[in-house]
Design a protein around this motif. Structure first.
Motif, mmCIF file in Angstrom:
data_model
loop_
_atom_site.group_PDB
_atom_site.id
_atom_site.type_symbol
_atom_site.label_atom_id
_atom_site.label_comp_id
_atom_site.label_asym_id
_atom_site.label_seq_id
_atom_site.Cartn_x
_atom_site.Cartn_y
_atom_site.Cartn_z
ATOM 1 N N ASP A 235 0.850 -1.195 0.000
ATOM 2 C CA ASP A 235 0.000 0.000 0.000
ATOM 3 C C ASP A 235 0.885 1.243 0.000
ATOM 4 O O ASP A 235 1.563 1.532 0.997
ATOM 5 N N PRO A 236 0.913 2.025 -1.072
ATOM 6 C CA PRO A 236 1.786 3.205 -1.136
ATOM 7 C C PRO A 236 1.385 4.299 -0.155
ATOM 8 O O PRO A 236 2.164 5.224 0.099
ATOM 9 N N GLU A 237 0.176 4.213 0.411
ATOM 10 C CA GLU A 237 -0.281 5.221 1.365
ATOM 11 C C GLU A 237 0.282 4.991 2.760
ATOM 12 O O GLU A 237 0.190 5.858 3.625
ATOM 13 N N VAL A 238 0.873 3.844 3.011
ATOM 14 C CA VAL A 238 1.395 3.521 4.341
ATOM 15 C C VAL A 238 2.763 4.173 4.530
ATOM 16 O O VAL A 238 3.711 3.851 3.818
ATOM 17 N N THR A 239 2.845 5.096 5.483
ATOM 18 C CA THR A 239 4.129 5.750 5.778
ATOM 19 C C THR A 239 4.508 5.633 7.250
ATOM 20 O O THR A 239 5.640 5.972 7.612
ATOM 21 N N ALA A 240 3.571 5.181 8.116
ATOM 22 C CA ALA A 240 3.864 5.086 9.550
ATOM 23 C C ALA A 240 3.026 3.974 10.153
ATOM 24 O O ALA A 240 1.838 3.830 9.826
ATOM 25 N N VAL A 241 3.651 3.188 11.056
ATOM 26 C CA VAL A 241 2.962 2.051 11.669
ATOM 27 C C VAL A 241 3.288 2.015 13.159
ATOM 28 O O VAL A 241 4.450 2.116 13.556
ATOM 29 N N LEU A 242 2.239 1.865 13.979
ATOM 30 C CA LEU A 242 2.384 1.607 15.413
ATOM 31 C C LEU A 242 2.109 0.128 15.644
ATOM 32 O O LEU A 242 1.026 -0.365 15.307
ATOM 33 N N CYS A 243 3.070 -0.580 16.220
ATOM 34 C CA CYS A 243 2.920 -2.011 16.467
ATOM 35 C C CYS A 243 2.565 -2.273 17.927
ATOM 36 O O CYS A 243 2.983 -1.546 18.830
ATOM 37 N N GLY A 244 1.835 -3.363 18.152
ATOM 38 C CA GLY A 244 1.381 -3.705 19.494
ATOM 39 C C GLY A 244 2.482 -4.090 20.440
ATOM 40 O O GLY A 244 2.335 -3.965 21.655
ATOM 41 N N ASN A 245 3.614 -4.569 19.938
ATOM 42 C CA ASN A 245 4.790 -4.790 20.778
ATOM 43 C C ASN A 245 6.047 -4.760 19.910
ATOM 44 O O ASN A 245 5.966 -4.673 18.676
ATOM 45 N N ASP A 246 7.190 -4.825 20.556
ATOM 46 C CA ASP A 246 8.452 -4.709 19.818
ATOM 47 C C ASP A 246 8.746 -5.921 18.947
ATOM 48 O O ASP A 246 9.373 -5.796 17.892
ATOM 49 N N GLU A 247 8.323 -7.106 19.402
ATOM 50 C CA GLU A 247 8.555 -8.291 18.575
ATOM 51 C C GLU A 247 7.846 -8.166 17.232
ATOM 52 O O GLU A 247 8.400 -8.502 16.185
ATOM 53 N N LEU A 248 6.603 -7.662 17.256
ATOM 54 C CA LEU A 248 5.893 -7.426 15.996
ATOM 55 C C LEU A 248 6.607 -6.361 15.166
ATOM 56 O O LEU A 248 6.705 -6.470 13.941
ATOM 57 N N ALA A 249 7.102 -5.308 15.834
ATOM 58 C CA ALA A 249 7.794 -4.240 15.116
ATOM 59 C C ALA A 249 9.068 -4.757 14.447
ATOM 60 O O ALA A 249 9.402 -4.356 13.325
ATOM 61 N N MET A 250 9.774 -5.669 15.131
ATOM 62 C CA MET A 250 10.979 -6.252 14.536
ATOM 63 C C MET A 250 10.633 -7.073 13.296
ATOM 64 O O MET A 250 11.274 -6.962 12.245
ATOM 65 N N GLY A 251 9.600 -7.903 13.420
ATOM 66 C CA GLY A 251 9.162 -8.675 12.263
ATOM 67 C C GLY A 251 8.668 -7.777 11.148
ATOM 68 O O GLY A 251 8.930 -8.017 9.961
ATOM 69 N N LEU A 252 7.951 -6.707 11.516
ATOM 70 C CA LEU A 252 7.405 -5.779 10.536
ATOM 71 C C LEU A 252 8.516 -5.100 9.745
ATOM 72 O O LEU A 252 8.438 -5.005 8.505
ATOM 73 N N THR A 253 9.557 -4.619 10.424
ATOM 74 C CA THR A 253 10.641 -3.942 9.705
ATOM 75 C C THR A 253 11.332 -4.888 8.741
ATOM 76 O O THR A 253 11.700 -4.498 7.624
ATOM 77 N N LYS A 254 11.484 -6.130 9.132
ATOM 78 C CA LYS A 254 12.087 -7.122 8.235
ATOM 79 C C LYS A 254 11.190 -7.371 7.028
ATOM 80 O O LYS A 254 11.668 -7.437 5.881
ATOM 81 N N GLY A 255 9.874 -7.492 7.270
ATOM 82 C CA GLY A 255 8.939 -7.711 6.170
ATOM 83 C C GLY A 255 8.903 -6.538 5.208
ATOM 84 O O GLY A 255 8.889 -6.719 3.980
ATOM 85 N N LEU A 256 8.899 -5.311 5.752
ATOM 86 C CA LEU A 256 8.907 -4.123 4.905
ATOM 87 C C LEU A 256 10.191 -4.058 4.075
ATOM 88 O O LEU A 256 10.152 -3.800 2.861
ATOM 89 N N THR A 257 11.326 -4.310 4.722
ATOM 90 C CA THR A 257 12.620 -4.239 4.036
ATOM 91 C C THR A 257 12.715 -5.275 2.925
ATOM 92 O O THR A 257 13.160 -4.973 1.806
ATOM 93 N N ASP A 258 12.274 -6.502 3.214
ATOM 94 C CA ASP A 258 12.326 -7.554 2.195
ATOM 95 C C ASP A 258 11.412 -7.243 1.020
ATOM 96 O O ASP A 258 11.637 -7.720 -0.101
ATOM 97 N N ALA A 259 10.367 -6.444 1.278
ATOM 98 C CA ALA A 259 9.432 -6.075 0.207
ATOM 99 C C ALA A 259 9.855 -4.792 -0.501
ATOM 100 O O ALA A 259 9.117 -4.274 -1.345
ATOM 101 N N GLY A 260 11.032 -4.250 -0.147
ATOM 102 C CA GLY A 260 11.547 -3.087 -0.851
ATOM 103 C C GLY A 260 11.227 -1.756 -0.205
ATOM 104 O O GLY A 260 11.494 -0.702 -0.799
ATOM 105 N N LYS A 261 10.669 -1.771 1.030
ATOM 106 C CA LYS A 261 10.352 -0.514 1.733
ATOM 107 C C LYS A 261 11.296 -0.374 2.927
ATOM 108 O O LYS A 261 11.206 -1.129 3.895
#
Length: 336
Positions: A235-261
């Protein structure tokens, strides 16, 4: 009025004082009819046997029970650490009972097993549905305190709680203030929906007149954060994300990076809890710091005060801190 004693229970139940003692201790079998009368009298009177006094009378160490839905996650384990440290200093032994689900039979079995010993009181980690169910099932005669991640719904029980709603609103406002038009939310499981963190996130967006995106629900595992990251990257509109905990945030950053963001150049990320690894992550996580050890210590102190006085103390609120690191950046640096 003076708190009820065993003699009062015996009088209301129409049995002898030794019979009440046998029901409470479980040392000698008591017929189901008389046991039911004793338990009904206990509930009617609000009688609370003093487990600490019973332990001293028998030469044993006083004990408290702790009921938790998990003991491996960071917040749970750190809260348990605080409880155990404070209890040990006060001369109490801690018995931990894991309540795997909120199924009534599972909850009742865990409580019956723990309370087979002369407990002076109990602390419930009210972080999830099993914790909520366990708190509701604690017998009325036992002093109890809850450690929680949001304001208590039941003022009849003292709580040591983190004001997650306030903290989530603060984190969301920070992202809006540095230029993001809205903030997406990846949510952890909670005792009920919406959780305090979700409510705080929504409060801040509504107050600012910002769009409120659909919530992306995840579980506790970092892998679910990774999956959320790969989905949000589309979604190109996504520029900021609040995660429910740090473990999710760690997984999220990896997922975003692997997808080119990249983070934070394309998407800013804020976590929750200040996990010990959060400052070592790449990039270091902006997060909401929660002092779970101190929360556990305070929960025990509230319980100890209740055991000593026989009255329910006032709940205690903790306000988490927002820790600014590299994973969140102004909207202006993001690629268009």
């Amino acid at each position: 009025m003076k708190p009820p004693v065993i003699a009062d229970v015996a009088r209301v139940a129409g049995v002898s004082v030794p019979t009440v003692s046998r029901v409470l201790s479980g040392s000698v079998p008591v017929g189901p009819e008389r046991r039911a009368r004793v338990m009904a009298a206990i509930k009617e009177l609000g009688f609370r046997p003093n487990g600490a006094a019973r332990a001293l009378a028998t030469g044993g160490q006083p004990m408290i029970a702790v009921f938790a839905g998990d003991t491996t996650r960071y917040g749970y384990a750190s809260t348990l650490q605080g409880i155990e440290e404070a209890a040990r200093q006060a001369g109490y032994m801690v018995v931990i009972s894991v309540v795997e689900t909120d199924d009534k039979r599972t909850v009742d079995a865990a409580i019956d097993h723990a309370l087979g010993q002369p407990m002076a009181g109990a602390i419930v980690l009210e972080y999830d549905p099993p914790g909520v169910a366990a708190l509701a099932a604690i017998p009325p005669w036992l002093p109890v305190v809850a450690a929680a991640s949001g304001r208590p719904a039941d003022e009849q029980v003292a709580h040591a709680f983190m004001d997650d709603r306030f903290a989530a609103a603060r984190a969301t406002k920070h992202l809006l203030e540095i230029g993001h038009h809205t903030v997406h939310h990846v949510a952890i499981p909670s005792p009920g929906r919406p959780s305090a963190r979700m409510l705080g996130w929504r409060d801040a967006l509504t107050e600012a007149g910002a769009p409120v995106p659909p919530v992306l629900y995840a579980d506790w595992a970092p892998d679910s954060g990774y999956d959320a990251g790969t989905r949000l990257a589309l979604d190109p509109e996504v520029t900021a994300v609040l995660c429910g905990n740090d473990e999710l945030a760690m997984g999220l950053t990896k997922g975003l990076t692997d997808a080119g963001k990249s983070v934070p150049e394309a998407v800013s990320v804020i976590g929750f809890d200040d996990h010990p690894l959060s400052h070592l992550w790449t990039p270091p996580l902006t997060t909401v710091r929660q002092d779970f050890v101190r929360l556990g210590q305070k929960a025990f102190h509230l319980l100890n005060a209740q055991i000593d006085s026989g009255t329910v103390p006032a709940s205690v609120r903790f306000v988490p801190d927002l820790i600014l690191r590299s994973s969140a950046a102004p909207r202006a640096v993001h690629s268009v």
